[in-house]
Design a protein around this motif. Structure first.
Motif, PDB file in Angstrom:
ATOM      1  N   PRO A  98       0.600  -1.245   0.059  1.00  0.00           N
ATOM      2  CA  PRO A  98      -0.032   0.059  -0.042  1.00  0.00           C
ATOM      3  C   PRO A  98       0.923   1.174  -0.191  1.00  0.00           C
ATOM      4  CG  PRO A  98      -0.643  -1.452   1.747  1.00  0.00           C
ATOM      5  CD  PRO A  98       0.645  -1.839   1.287  1.00  0.00           C
ATOM      6  N   THR A  99       1.078   1.649  -1.064  1.00  0.00           N
ATOM      7  CA  THR A  99       2.155   2.760  -1.249  1.00  0.00           C
ATOM      8  C   THR A  99       1.328   4.003  -1.357  1.00  0.00           C
ATOM      9  OG1 THR A  99       2.181   2.514  -3.911  1.00  0.00           O
ATOM     10  CG2 THR A  99       3.950   1.752  -2.373  1.00  0.00           C
ATOM     11  N   PRO A 100       1.559   5.237  -0.811  1.00  0.00           N
ATOM     12  CA  PRO A 100       0.800   6.553  -0.570  1.00  0.00           C
ATOM     13  C   PRO A 100       0.596   6.911  -2.288  1.00  0.00           C
ATOM     14  CG  PRO A 100       2.927   6.783   0.604  1.00  0.00           C
ATOM     15  CD  PRO A 100       3.035   5.511  -0.050  1.00  0.00           C
ATOM     16  N   GLY A 101      -0.775   7.361  -2.093  1.00  0.00           N
ATOM     17  CA  GLY A 101      -1.371   8.002  -3.660  1.00  0.00           C
ATOM     18  C   GLY A 101      -2.214   7.095  -4.341  1.00  0.00           C
ATOM     19  N   SER A 102      -2.260   5.923  -4.123  1.00  0.00           N
ATOM     20  CA  SER A 102      -3.031   5.154  -5.104  1.00  0.00           C
ATOM     21  C   SER A 102      -4.254   4.772  -4.566  1.00  0.00           C
ATOM     22  CB  SER A 102      -2.361   3.658  -5.416  1.00  0.00           C
ATOM     23  OG  SER A 102      -2.331   2.780  -4.269  1.00  0.00           O
ATOM     24  N   LEU A 103      -5.198   4.519  -5.563  1.00  0.00           N
ATOM     25  CA  LEU A 103      -6.553   4.049  -5.060  1.00  0.00           C
ATOM     26  C   LEU A 103      -6.639   2.724  -4.276  1.00  0.00           C
ATOM     27  CD1 LEU A 103      -9.616   4.432  -5.210  1.00  0.00           C
ATOM     28  CD2 LEU A 103      -9.687   3.393  -7.411  1.00  0.00           C
ATOM     29  N   SER A 104      -5.898   1.964  -4.705  1.00  0.00           N
ATOM     30  CA  SER A 104      -5.968   0.342  -3.991  1.00  0.00           C
ATOM     31  C   SER A 104      -5.476   0.796  -2.461  1.00  0.00           C
ATOM     32  CB  SER A 104      -4.929  -0.345  -4.658  1.00  0.00           C
ATOM     33  OG  SER A 104      -5.304  -0.554  -6.046  1.00  0.00           O
ATOM     34  N   THR A 105      -4.372   1.646  -2.008  1.00  0.00           N
ATOM     35  CA  THR A 105      -3.826   2.001  -0.736  1.00  0.00           C
ATOM     36  C   THR A 105      -4.978   2.623  -0.087  1.00  0.00           C
ATOM     37  OG1 THR A 105      -1.689   2.306  -1.674  1.00  0.00           O
ATOM     38  CG2 THR A 105      -2.435   3.177   0.582  1.00  0.00           C
ATOM     39  N   ALA A 106      -5.726   3.524  -0.652  1.00  0.00           N
ATOM     40  CA  ALA A 106      -7.187   4.037   0.012  1.00  0.00           C
ATOM     41  C   ALA A 106      -8.115   2.785   0.347  1.00  0.00           C
ATOM     42  CB  ALA A 106      -7.823   4.998  -0.915  1.00  0.00           C
ATOM     43  N   MET A 107      -8.405   1.961  -0.509  1.00  0.00           N
ATOM     44  CA  MET A 107      -9.130   0.893  -0.301  1.00  0.00           C
ATOM     45  C   MET A 107      -8.429  -0.078   1.001  1.00  0.00           C
ATOM     46  SD  MET A 107     -10.058  -0.682  -3.920  1.00  0.00           S
ATOM     47  CE  MET A 107     -10.459   0.244  -5.309  1.00  0.00           C
TER      48      MET A 107
END
Length: 625
Positions: free
Chosen positions: A524-533
């Protein structure tokens, strides 16, 4: 000063007759003077505008003294953590220290601190507290808002607030750095630059305009995951240079302000950037250490374009480079390739011609030229937009021109090929020519998973698309008389992927006789939609709840299932199959993944988990909450 490195020492300054620099660039990577390295690009852009630039790479951050080695600059300090986020560079998905740093001399780790942008900025303030500090690069760009940090497992402030820098440049930065440099040279203060696109700054009051949008505050997103998802949705949907608004995020009594994204580079501008006088080498001071490993893959590669409309939700390229493709001209790329052939280490092989996605050479559709990318519609992924321009004619023409250059033996395509885009073009001739001239035995592609609801969440095409392309690829190789193979990449533990889904992927690999040598666990790297998920358990764009594998035990099982033939993974795979009730896959039959256990002593007492002390039934109950 063509074909010289940027200044790195006082002796370099003296040789050029300089007593003071305009900018000192603090760089978390070793200095490699190649257009694939951000510090070199920004330094060369400023140099081309007549500014005096010096670079301090990987300074010892334990005191402020190493930051003084080039003296006080006339205009500002520029700070970047390097080509990777410093935490990602240092640690794996399992939060273990990496044993190699490809962006450091000899690949040796330990040359940069954790959260390098913050540490460097604070050290610089100790050295010269009255010199403006401008931060940028991938770490700053993707941490510009309040963000979830996987390695500390908490929501952190904007990196601009933590670093106490004056301005944050997000995105690729060429337009912004020139505008800032010119403003500083004119004697303007930082507050007079707040109209520049593609930057963030901190204000003491809310800058209300009709083109400003307020997103939930740091305090709200840190306390409530629904607020985090709502804030991310605003940031994601406003990430467009044509219609994006100024975004404001309160934090305490202050306000983080992001101006609209910088306009895409024109073809002429992009040509000019990549034709600056790069030496395409690491700095000679690293020779005795074996150089900088990261250069090897890109030294003889050509950047054809930037930006991506691919919508892979685990990738943050759209948050950094944008969705709109910017491309270079054929003539510029040919000139760069011709220069490559004159370099002493060139052996006739151009390793890549591409960008984030090799075969995205032009905008997704004509509308993007005047209105930007669609706010709530994807170009390609689980579905394909009917307006998508899928033509490969320009890319194919470019490859033909480059491979005809005298001294070029082979031109490879390695920077990620979107096979669903190829299929949408109905272009088997492209695949045949690709196989005949541009594949070096293996072609890497990324289906990522096989279960539809997982690939939908990822923003990827379904596995049936991969299988169709596989048929095309194999038929093309038969036609051109070659034996070449697809190397598919798959990802474990992406949001939405359950342990049952991981078993389904293992069964697919079994049926396809595939044995991945490397496995990518979702980070989960900062800035991605998947990380927000991952952090919220919510898809911010739809509001739907999503299952997330957070326990290291399950992440280990999902990863091991992809390499179920590895003897070291036997116990973990066995455990996963028992937990999912798939004991039918344990045995000697053709559909079995692993043989029976010779001794079941470790799994006695209702197959109790020896690592956690919980029974499989209880573990599954907790996992599905």
């Amino acid at each position: 000063m063509a074909n010289e490195f940027l200044v790195t020492s006082r002796s370099d300054m003296e040789r050029r007759g300089w007593d003071i620099l305009d900018f000192v660039f603090i760089n978390g990577d070793a200095y490699v003077d190649h257009p694939g390295f951000a510090a070199a690009v920004i330094g060369r852009v400023l140099e081309s505008r007549g500014y005096r630039v010096g670079i301090i790479s990987q300074p010892d951050w334990h005191s402020a003294e190493p930051f003084k080695q080039l003296g006080r600059p006339r205009l500002a300090a520029l700070i970047t953590a390097g080509n990777l986020d410093s935490m990602l560079n240092e640690k794996t998905a399992a939060k273990k220290f990496r044993n190699r740093d490809n962006y450091s001399p000899g690949g040796i780790t330990g040359h940069r601190p954790e959260r390098a942008t913050i540490v460097y900025a604070n050290r610089w303030r100790e050295a010269y507290k009255d010199v403006p500090v401008i931060i940028g690069g991938i770490e700053a760009s993707l941490r510009r808002f309040a963000h979830y940090d996987y390695w500390s497992n908490k929501v952190r402030h904007s990196i601009l607030l933590d670093s106490k820098a004056d301005i944050l440049i997000y995105g690729m930065g060429e337009h912004q750095i020139v505008d800032i440099a010119d403003a500083l040279a004119e004697g303007k203060n930082v507050a007079e630059m707040y109209n520049i696109r593609g930057i963030c700054y901190v204000a003491n009051k809310y800058p209300v305009t009709e083109k400003t949008i307020l997103c939930p505050s740091y305090e709200e997103v840190a306390a409530d995951k629904k607020c985090f998802a709502a804030a991310f949705k605003i940031q994601y949907e406003e990430q467009d240079a044509f219609y994006g608004k100024t975004i404001v995020q309160p934090s305490g009594s202050r306000f983080l302000v992001q101006t609209p994204p910088a306009l895409p580079l024109t073809t002429e501008e992009m040509d000019a950037v990549y034709e600056l006088p790069f030496t395409r080498r690491w700095h000679p001071e690293y020779d005795t250490l074996g150089g900088v490993p990261a250069l090897q893959e890109v030294q003889f590669s050509l950047t054809s374009q930037r930006g991506c409309f691919g919508h892979c939700n685990f990738c943050a390229i759209t948050s950094h480079q944008g969705k709109i493709i910017q491309h270079r001209s054929h003539s510029s790329l040919v000139r760069e390739a011709e220069k490559m052939t004159t370099l002493p280490d060139f052996k006739g092989y151009i390793h890549d011609v591409g960008g984030p996605t090799a075969n995205f050479r032009h905008m997704a559709c004509a509308k993007q030229q005047i209105a930007g990318a669609c706010r709530k519609k994807q170009c390609i992924g689980s579905d394909i937009c009917s307006n998508l321009d899928t033509s490969h004619a320009d890319y194919l023409k470019l490859l033909r021109e480059i491979r005809q250059i005298k001294g070029v033996k082979k031109v490879f395509v390695r920077s990620g090929l979107r096979y669903d885009y190829v299929l949408a073009d109905h272009n088997k001739k492209f695949v045949e020519e690709l196989c005949k001239y541009h594949v070096s035995g293996q072609l890497k592609v990324a289906p990522e998973h096989v279960v539809k609801h997982v690939t939908d969440i990822m923003g990827k095409a379904g596995i049936e698309t991969f299988l169709e392309f596989k048929k095309w690829f194999e038929a093309a190789n038969v036609k051109v008389g070659k034996k070449q193979y697809l190397v598919p990449y798959f990802m474990s533990s992406h949001p939405g992927c359950t342990l049952e889904d991981a078993v389904a992927l293992a069964e697919f690999l079994r049926d396809m006789h595939m044995q991945p040598e490397q496995v990518q666990d979702f980070i989960p790297t900062p800035g991605s939609l998947s990380t927000a998920m991952y952090y919220t358990g919510i898809n911010p764009l739809t509001g739907k709840t999503i299952y997330v594998a957070r326990q290291q035990q399950e992440k280990q099982m999902q990863r091991a299932l992809m390499q179920y033939k590895n003897p070291d993974n036997y116990d973990v795979v066995y455990k996963a199959l028992c937990l999912t009730g798939r004991q039918d896959l344990i045995g000697y039959g053709p559909k079995c993944l692993i043989p029976p256990r010779r001794s079941r002593a470790r799994f006695s007492r209702d197959q109790r988990d020896v690592d956690t002390g919980r029974s499989p039934r209880k573990f599954m109950k907790n996992r599905n909450r």
